[in-house]
Design an enzyme around this catalytic site. Sequence first.
Site, mmCIF file in Angstrom:
data_model
loop_
_atom_site.group_PDB
_atom_site.id
_atom_site.type_symbol
_atom_site.label_atom_id
_atom_site.label_comp_id
_atom_site.label_asym_id
_atom_site.label_seq_id
_atom_site.Cartn_x
_atom_site.Cartn_y
_atom_site.Cartn_z
ATOM 1 N N CYS A 2 43.451 -81.330 -67.007
ATOM 2 C CA CYS A 2 43.877 -82.605 -67.504
ATOM 3 C C CYS A 2 45.301 -82.512 -67.903
ATOM 4 C CB CYS A 2 43.390 -82.824 -68.546
ATOM 5 S SG CYS A 2 41.526 -82.938 -68.890
ATOM 6 N N ARG A 27 46.507 -81.947 -62.079
ATOM 7 C CA ARG A 27 45.923 -81.254 -63.123
ATOM 8 C C ARG A 27 44.472 -81.883 -63.300
ATOM 9 N NH1 ARG A 27 49.656 -78.536 -66.391
ATOM 10 N NH2 ARG A 27 47.984 -78.425 -67.998
ATOM 11 N N TRP A 74 40.361 -84.112 -65.964
ATOM 12 C CA TRP A 74 39.208 -82.957 -64.999
ATOM 13 C C TRP A 74 38.181 -82.891 -66.017
ATOM 14 C CZ3 TRP A 74 37.289 -78.042 -65.487
ATOM 15 C CH2 TRP A 74 36.592 -77.542 -64.111
ATOM 16 N N ASN A 98 43.898 -82.351 -73.800
ATOM 17 C CA ASN A 98 43.909 -81.519 -72.685
ATOM 18 C C ASN A 98 43.362 -80.012 -73.113
ATOM 19 O OD1 ASN A 98 46.058 -79.116 -71.054
ATOM 20 N ND2 ASN A 98 44.071 -79.402 -70.533
ATOM 21 N N GLY A 99 42.098 -79.647 -72.758
ATOM 22 C CA GLY A 99 41.505 -78.309 -73.349
ATOM 23 C C GLY A 99 40.107 -78.669 -73.777
ATOM 24 N N GLU A 479 40.763 -65.158 -48.478
ATOM 25 C CA GLU A 479 41.442 -66.172 -48.844
ATOM 26 C C GLU A 479 41.359 -67.175 -47.858
ATOM 27 O OE1 GLU A 479 43.310 -67.453 -51.104
ATOM 28 O OE2 GLU A 479 44.690 -68.688 -50.101
ATOM 29 N N LYS A 483 40.137 -70.993 -48.868
ATOM 30 C CA LYS A 483 40.912 -72.119 -48.292
ATOM 31 C C LYS A 483 40.115 -73.063 -47.639
ATOM 32 C CE LYS A 483 43.777 -72.432 -49.935
ATOM 33 N NZ LYS A 483 44.485 -71.302 -50.874
ATOM 34 N N GLU A 486 37.590 -74.917 -50.192
ATOM 35 C CA GLU A 486 38.182 -76.019 -51.005
ATOM 36 C C GLU A 486 38.868 -77.118 -50.079
ATOM 37 O OE1 GLU A 486 41.287 -73.716 -54.017
ATOM 38 O OE2 GLU A 486 41.795 -73.041 -51.884
ATOM 39 N N HIS A 502 25.769 -54.711 -43.504
ATOM 40 C CA HIS A 502 24.766 -54.316 -44.438
ATOM 41 C C HIS A 502 24.493 -55.730 -45.057
ATOM 42 C CE1 HIS A 502 26.063 -50.449 -44.316
ATOM 43 N NE2 HIS A 502 27.354 -50.713 -44.258
ATOM 44 N N LYS A 602 44.607 -78.100 -60.210
ATOM 45 C CA LYS A 602 45.499 -76.951 -59.909
ATOM 46 C C LYS A 602 45.711 -76.061 -60.898
ATOM 47 C CE LYS A 602 49.598 -76.167 -57.126
ATOM 48 N NZ LYS A 602 48.759 -75.336 -56.286
HETATM 49 C C1 G6P Z 1 42.941 -73.183 -59.320
HETATM 50 C C2 G6P Z 1 43.554 -73.712 -58.147
HETATM 51 C C3 G6P Z 1 43.905 -72.339 -57.156
HETATM 52 C C4 G6P Z 1 44.630 -71.118 -57.921
HETATM 53 C C5 G6P Z 1 43.978 -71.043 -59.178
HETATM 54 C C6 G6P Z 1 44.707 -69.971 -60.090
HETATM 55 O O1 G6P Z 1 41.561 -72.925 -59.213
HETATM 56 O O2 G6P Z 1 42.746 -74.554 -57.529
HETATM 57 O O3 G6P Z 1 44.419 -72.856 -55.983
HETATM 58 O O4 G6P Z 1 44.551 -70.324 -57.044
HETATM 59 O O5 G6P Z 1 43.658 -72.107 -59.824
HETATM 60 O O6 G6P Z 1 45.785 -70.583 -60.269
HETATM 61 P P1 G6P Z 1 47.053 -69.966 -61.039
HETATM 62 O O7 G6P Z 1 47.785 -71.101 -61.281
HETATM 63 O O8 G6P Z 1 46.756 -69.077 -62.073
HETATM 64 O O9 G6P Z 1 47.676 -69.306 -59.662
#
Ligand code: G6P
Length: 607
Positions: A2, A27, A74, A98-99, A479, A483, A486, A502, A602
């Site tokens: 948020c 956010r 969010w 926010n929180g 990763e 990606k 996401e 396994h 984010k």
């Molecule tokens: C969220 C984002 C990810 C990111 C993660 C950690 O889940 O969508 O892309 O890797 O947070 O965020 P940070 O700011 O701590 O790297």
Amino acid sequence: MCGIIGILGKANTTPLLVEALTRLEYRGYDSAGVALITDAGLETRRAVGKLSALEAALEAAPVSGHSGIGHTRWATHGAPTKANAHPHMAGPVAVVHNGIIENFQPLRDELLAKGRVFTSETDSEVVAQLCAEYIEQGLSPQDAVKACLSRFTGAFALAFLFDGEADLMIAARRGSPLAIGHGDGEMFIGSDALALAPFTNRITYLEEGDWAVLTRESHQVFDALGNAVSRAEVVVNMDAMQVDKGNHRHFMTKEIFEQPSVMALALSHYLSPDHSRIQVPEGAPDFTRFDRLVLVACGTAYYACHVAKYWFEQVARLPVEIDVASEFRYRAPPIGPRDAVILVSQSGETADTLAALRYVKGKAGQVIAVVNAAESSIAREADLALPIKAGIEVSVASSKAFTCQLTVFASLAILAARQRGELDQAGEKALIEQLVRTPQLLDAALQQEPQMASVARELARARDILFLGRGPLFPLAMEGALKLKELSYIHAEGYASGELKHGPIALIDEKVPVICFAPVDDLFDKTVSNMQEVMARGGKVLLISDAEGIERAREGTWETLEMPSCDPFVAPILYAIPAQLLAYHTAIEKGTDVDQPRNLAKSVTVE
Ligand code: G6P
């Protein structure tokens, strides 16, 4: 998550609130809203979905006032509906939050028993209702907020407006970030300096537990105990606050293509001018003081830690433990003075990572933050903050921050190896040379974009996709899968190549693409054997390797993608490019929202 904004302005603040919310949309984007003090009193406009929906609502029913607050959500408590959208109003109070107010339920029950009527399912509305209750009992806005804050548990950044008090805004933070922006006869509050950048570069970061009483011409900050305190005003670099897509269709591709230049920048920060030695301008950690490194992060940053484990252990012979912050913080692992703990975070505000930092503070020999946002809570609370120099990353899915985190880790691993006598001068120089060459290799890998886009057209049809890698390419497999999930919403998993047999091999059939990250290295033949096991069961393998690897192992594969050949030390950095671009183009093919994927945000400032 948020984002919140508050403005005591000179003119109508509605367009400014919307502009700031555009910069905070990373956010969260489940709903958005504004509240303004108008001639007729406090009014709100709220809309479900992205900011464009709020803009349409404002066009349909304009509202104006010189004092306003805004929010982009969010969702945590309560679905993304208009009723649950912020700002929340009660009596003369409007608030954005926010929180998470963790004790909202007993407070809500208490207020319901007093006859207050709630209109949302959120935890946040209790803030407005409790504040209104206190004001109706005769407290001033300032005393009402103070009384409220003492009753909340959990995390919050809050901005309050009060009907009939057009020159007053009260803000508070605990656990979530908040910054005051100083204008000329104007005052701002925002979740970050980025949101305030269009209005001012003069920023005061509130510290944990602070709350502030703001007018257009003054600000008074109080700490958690209610003492008046003074917090420094800093001037932020406006160039670093530029946010645009350049010639790219999405922030994501812009950021992917920026990687050669930002990696070079990050690396140069940690190199001596003659490129012969690693140096750390912020003060080099002394890795001889430690028996163990503990690396903690979330999401993509966690996978960077996973690569770093290979580097520190192989190059510096320093044992490393890694964990995701959400598990680490509650596992309460033993941490002592011979441990260095490194927290990694692009935003520097991720709640779980921040909590992990607070857990290790005072226990570990040194607490180091590897961060992109230099003024973030994690950067400020660590003993030592090391910048990754990626520049602002807007796209919700991380790309350039990952390669810059890897760059910092590669540099630190070399430094640790030198300090611990595992690497002589020539050895240090040789590894540095490989790092210095890497931006060019990234450039060359980016040239393969058309081939990646063409393979992605096929990947977009899959329901499940597996990624494989060995050694430091195993985290790249994870990763790559993250990606893809996401961005394209296709189910994907990353596995260590040797682990496939396994269990996951049961998933293989002709419909499941298996993407192998396999540069030629000591383990190449073993990875090829694992590929053979997949192909023997009808699986379709996309082999991503260098020319030699493709020559040696292409037979029977479904597709190949050629990467420049590289030293194994830097391969995890280089192979980030296909991991990112395959996900990006699969998402384009599927028509998903690349920069703002559904359900994500984010900066995750809640648990
Ligand atoms: C969220 C984002 C990810 C990111 C993660 C950690 O889940 O969508 O892309 O890797 O947070 O965020 P940070 O700011 O701590 O790297």
